[in-house]
Scaffold this motif. Structure first.
Motif, PDB file in Angstrom:
ATOM      1  N   PRO A  56       0.806  -1.235   0.000  1.00 58.67           N
ATOM      2  CA  PRO A  56       0.000   0.000   0.000  1.00 58.67           C
ATOM      3  C   PRO A  56       0.834   1.278   0.000  1.00 58.67           C
ATOM      4  CG  PRO A  56      -0.830  -1.526   1.647  1.00 58.67           C
ATOM      5  CD  PRO A  56       0.441  -2.103   1.110  1.00 58.67           C
ATOM      6  N   ILE A  57       1.935   1.287   0.726  1.00 57.55           N
ATOM      7  CA  ILE A  57       2.786   2.484   0.776  1.00 57.55           C
ATOM      8  C   ILE A  57       3.367   2.771  -0.602  1.00 57.55           C
ATOM      9  CG2 ILE A  57       4.849   3.513   1.805  1.00 57.55           C
ATOM     10  CD1 ILE A  57       4.360   1.657   4.228  1.00 57.55           C
ATOM     11  N   ILE A  58       3.855   1.743  -1.246  1.00 56.67           N
ATOM     12  CA  ILE A  58       4.476   1.922  -2.559  1.00 56.67           C
ATOM     13  C   ILE A  58       3.431   2.328  -3.600  1.00 56.67           C
ATOM     14  CG2 ILE A  58       5.681   0.731  -4.426  1.00 56.67           C
ATOM     15  CD1 ILE A  58       7.164  -0.870  -2.291  1.00 56.67           C
ATOM     16  N   ILE A  59       2.269   1.700  -3.560  1.00 56.33           N
ATOM     17  CA  ILE A  59       1.220   2.031  -4.532  1.00 56.33           C
ATOM     18  C   ILE A  59       0.768   3.477  -4.372  1.00 56.33           C
ATOM     19  CG2 ILE A  59      -1.186   1.571  -5.178  1.00 56.33           C
ATOM     20  CD1 ILE A  59      -0.626  -1.393  -4.637  1.00 56.33           C
ATOM     21  N   ARG A  60       0.490   3.897  -3.142  1.00 57.67           N
ATOM     22  CA  ARG A  60       0.009   5.263  -2.910  1.00 57.67           C
ATOM     23  C   ARG A  60       1.060   6.310  -3.278  1.00 57.67           C
ATOM     24  NH1 ARG A  60      -4.897   6.822  -2.968  1.00 57.67           N
ATOM     25  NH2 ARG A  60      -4.543   8.462  -1.479  1.00 57.67           N
ATOM     26  N   SER A  61       2.304   6.066  -2.893  1.00 58.05           N
ATOM     27  CA  SER A  61       3.340   7.057  -3.222  1.00 58.05           C
ATOM     28  C   SER A  61       3.593   7.115  -4.724  1.00 58.05           C
ATOM     29  CB  SER A  61       4.636   6.756  -2.472  1.00 58.05           C
ATOM     30  OG  SER A  61       5.177   5.533  -2.901  1.00 58.05           O
ATOM     31  N   THR A  62       3.516   5.976  -5.399  1.00 58.85           N
ATOM     32  CA  THR A  62       3.682   5.966  -6.852  1.00 58.85           C
ATOM     33  C   THR A  62       2.533   6.703  -7.523  1.00 58.85           C
ATOM     34  OG1 THR A  62       4.860   3.862  -6.748  1.00 58.85           O
ATOM     35  CG2 THR A  62       3.931   4.483  -8.879  1.00 58.85           C
ATOM     36  N   GLU A  63       1.310   6.465  -7.042  1.00 59.37           N
ATOM     37  CA  GLU A  63       0.153   7.163  -7.608  1.00 59.37           C
ATOM     38  C   GLU A  63       0.276   8.671  -7.424  1.00 59.37           C
ATOM     39  OE1 GLU A  63      -4.723   7.221  -7.315  1.00 59.37           O
ATOM     40  OE2 GLU A  63      -3.561   6.402  -5.643  1.00 59.37           O
ATOM     41  N   GLU A  64       0.671   9.094  -6.236  1.00 60.12           N
ATOM     42  CA  GLU A  64       0.813  10.534  -5.971  1.00 60.12           C
ATOM     43  C   GLU A  64       1.935  11.141  -6.809  1.00 60.12           C
ATOM     44  OE1 GLU A  64      -1.260  12.493  -4.291  1.00 60.12           O
ATOM     45  OE2 GLU A  64      -2.480  10.706  -4.020  1.00 60.12           O
ATOM     46  N   ALA A  65       3.032  10.406  -6.966  1.00 62.89           N
ATOM     47  CA  ALA A  65       4.141  10.911  -7.774  1.00 62.89           C
ATOM     48  C   ALA A  65       3.728  11.059  -9.236  1.00 62.89           C
ATOM     49  CB  ALA A  65       5.343   9.983  -7.657  1.00 62.89           C
ATOM     50  N   LEU A  66       2.971  10.110  -9.746  1.00 68.14           N
ATOM     51  CA  LEU A  66       2.517  10.189 -11.131  1.00 68.14           C
ATOM     52  C   LEU A  66       1.480  11.295 -11.319  1.00 68.14           C
ATOM     53  CD1 LEU A  66       2.293   6.396 -12.004  1.00 68.14           C
ATOM     54  CD2 LEU A  66       3.996   8.038 -12.817  1.00 68.14           C
ATOM     55  N   LYS A  67       0.632  11.508 -10.292  1.00 73.56           N
ATOM     56  CA  LYS A  67      -0.355  12.589 -10.366  1.00 73.56           C
ATOM     57  C   LYS A  67       0.312  13.958 -10.335  1.00 73.56           C
ATOM     58  CE  LYS A  67      -4.536  10.842  -8.123  1.00 73.56           C
ATOM     59  NZ  LYS A  67      -5.302  10.974  -6.860  1.00 73.56           N
ATOM     60  N   SER A  68       1.471  14.047  -9.683  1.00 71.80           N
ATOM     61  CA  SER A  68       2.135  15.349  -9.538  1.00 71.80           C
ATOM     62  C   SER A  68       2.773  15.843 -10.839  1.00 71.80           C
ATOM     63  CB  SER A  68       3.198  15.280  -8.435  1.00 71.80           C
ATOM     64  OG  SER A  68       4.297  14.505  -8.857  1.00 71.80           O
ATOM     65  N   SER A  76       9.027   2.508   2.610  1.00 67.92           N
ATOM     66  CA  SER A  76       8.698   1.097   2.798  1.00 67.92           C
ATOM     67  C   SER A  76       9.853   0.332   3.410  1.00 67.92           C
ATOM     68  CB  SER A  76       8.320   0.467   1.457  1.00 67.92           C
ATOM     69  OG  SER A  76       7.227   1.120   0.905  1.00 67.92           O
ATOM     70  N   VAL A  77      11.056   0.609   2.942  1.00 73.82           N
ATOM     71  CA  VAL A  77      12.238  -0.046   3.519  1.00 73.82           C
ATOM     72  C   VAL A  77      12.361   0.330   4.988  1.00 73.82           C
ATOM     73  CG1 VAL A  77      14.771  -0.099   3.452  1.00 73.82           C
ATOM     74  CG2 VAL A  77      13.474  -0.278   1.342  1.00 73.82           C
ATOM     75  N   GLY A  78      12.077   1.587   5.318  1.00 71.61           N
ATOM     76  CA  GLY A  78      12.103   2.018   6.715  1.00 71.61           C
ATOM     77  C   GLY A  78      11.105   1.261   7.559  1.00 71.61           C
ATOM     78  N   ARG A  79       9.934   0.980   7.000  1.00 74.76           N
ATOM     79  CA  ARG A  79       8.944   0.202   7.748  1.00 74.76           C
ATOM     80  C   ARG A  79       9.410  -1.231   7.930  1.00 74.76           C
ATOM     81  NH1 ARG A  79       2.444  -0.682   6.951  1.00 74.76           N
ATOM     82  NH2 ARG A  79       2.259  -1.994   8.774  1.00 74.76           N
ATOM     83  N   VAL A  80      10.020  -1.812   6.917  1.00 73.90           N
ATOM     84  CA  VAL A  80      10.500  -3.189   7.007  1.00 73.90           C
ATOM     85  C   VAL A  80      11.626  -3.306   8.025  1.00 73.90           C
ATOM     86  CG1 VAL A  80      11.688  -5.011   5.727  1.00 73.90           C
ATOM     87  CG2 VAL A  80       9.770  -3.829   4.696  1.00 73.90           C
ATOM     88  N   VAL A  81      12.530  -2.321   8.043  1.00 78.20           N
ATOM     89  CA  VAL A  81      13.665  -2.366   8.970  1.00 78.20           C
ATOM     90  C   VAL A  81      13.191  -2.414  10.415  1.00 78.20           C
ATOM     91  CG1 VAL A  81      15.587  -0.978   9.860  1.00 78.20           C
ATOM     92  CG2 VAL A  81      15.343  -1.313   7.422  1.00 78.20           C
ATOM     93  N   GLY A  82      12.114  -1.722  10.728  1.00 73.10           N
ATOM     94  CA  GLY A  82      11.625  -1.693  12.096  1.00 73.10           C
ATOM     95  C   GLY A  82      10.567  -2.738  12.398  1.00 73.10           C
ATOM     96  N   GLU A  83      10.283  -3.613  11.477  1.00 72.46           N
ATOM     97  CA  GLU A  83       9.198  -4.576  11.654  1.00 72.46           C
ATOM     98  C   GLU A  83       9.613  -5.748  12.541  1.00 72.46           C
ATOM     99  OE1 GLU A  83       5.815  -5.858  11.977  1.00 72.46           O
ATOM    100  OE2 GLU A  83       6.056  -4.100  10.711  1.00 72.46           O
ATOM    101  N   THR A  84       8.773  -6.075  13.509  1.00 72.57           N
ATOM    102  CA  THR A  84       9.024  -7.249  14.351  1.00 72.57           C
ATOM    103  C   THR A  84       7.845  -8.209  14.341  1.00 72.57           C
ATOM    104  OG1 THR A  84       8.238  -6.064  16.301  1.00 72.57           O
ATOM    105  CG2 THR A  84      10.599  -6.093  15.929  1.00 72.57           C
ATOM    106  N   ALA A  85       6.630  -7.695  14.493  1.00 76.94           N
ATOM    107  CA  ALA A  85       5.468  -8.559  14.705  1.00 76.94           C
ATOM    108  C   ALA A  85       5.232  -9.516  13.531  1.00 76.94           C
ATOM    109  CB  ALA A  85       4.227  -7.713  14.952  1.00 76.94           C
TER     110      ALA A  85
END
Length: 188
Positions: A60-72, A111-120
């Motif tokens: 979801p993070i990658i999709i939303r940021s890509t959509e916003e970047a393309l819209k810009s 997204s990489v930042g979220r993965v780096v801190g992911e534990t659960a």
């Protein structure tokens, strides 16, 4: 139904799915990954099970940021390219994407930042083995998961702090590389 109406409904459905996936807690992703990848597909606690679970989680993070970047990208840029005789694909790959790359790259780095801190999610899919993985089917642990396990045991608090420091330095390096990538894309 016209093609335009069909495309609009598809885009709305993808947005709804993306927003829904973004609101799911990581522990639920972990349980899904354990049940689907670990048990149903018989991957068990493995690197591939963890990677597939985290991939779904950051989508979801990658999709939303890509959509916003393309819209810009301003519509006049697209129209100018098409007016000069470029086709739709050439306009997308040679004009729109190069302009949108910094925004897309920001989403990937987030997204990489979220993965780096992911534990659960990784606790249920990757496992908690202390050894380095020998294959994608073997268990291991991430730095964040290692820090959690060490601190929850209560015996290795110093090692947990050291792991936290390494994790902090790694995140700083990722952020620094993000800024460097954005500066390089601005120069071009």
């Amino acid at each position: 139904m016209s093609t335009q109406g069909w495309k609009t409904k598809l885009v709305k459905a993808i947005r709804l799915a993306t927003e829904t996936l973004a609101g799911i807690p990581s522990i639920v992703y972990g349980l899904f990954g354990m049940l689907f990848f670990g048990l149903k597909l018989k991957m068990g606690f493995s690197v591939i099970s963890g990677v597939l679970t985290v991939s779904i989680m950051i989508l979801p993070i990658i999709i939303r940021s890509t959509e916003e970047a393309l819209k810009s990208v301003h519509p006049s840029v697209r129209q100018g390219s098409l007016a000069l005789g470029a086709g739709k694909l050439r306009t997308i790959f040679k004009v729109v994407l190069p302009i949108a790359i910094p925004g897309i790259l920001s989403g990937i780095i987030l997204s990489v930042g979220r993965v780096v801190g992911e534990t659960a999610a990784l606790m249920y899919t990757l496992g908690t083995a202390t050894s380095l993985p020998t294959s994608i089917r073997s268990s291991s642990r991430t730095l964040a998961l290692h820090m959690y396990v060490l601190s929850s045991e209560g015996k290795h608090v110093g090692e947990a702090y050291a792991t936290g420091m390494v994790l902090l330095i790694l995140v700083l390096i990722i952020n620094w590389s993000s800024k460097l990538a954005n500066k390089l894309s601005e120069v071009e």
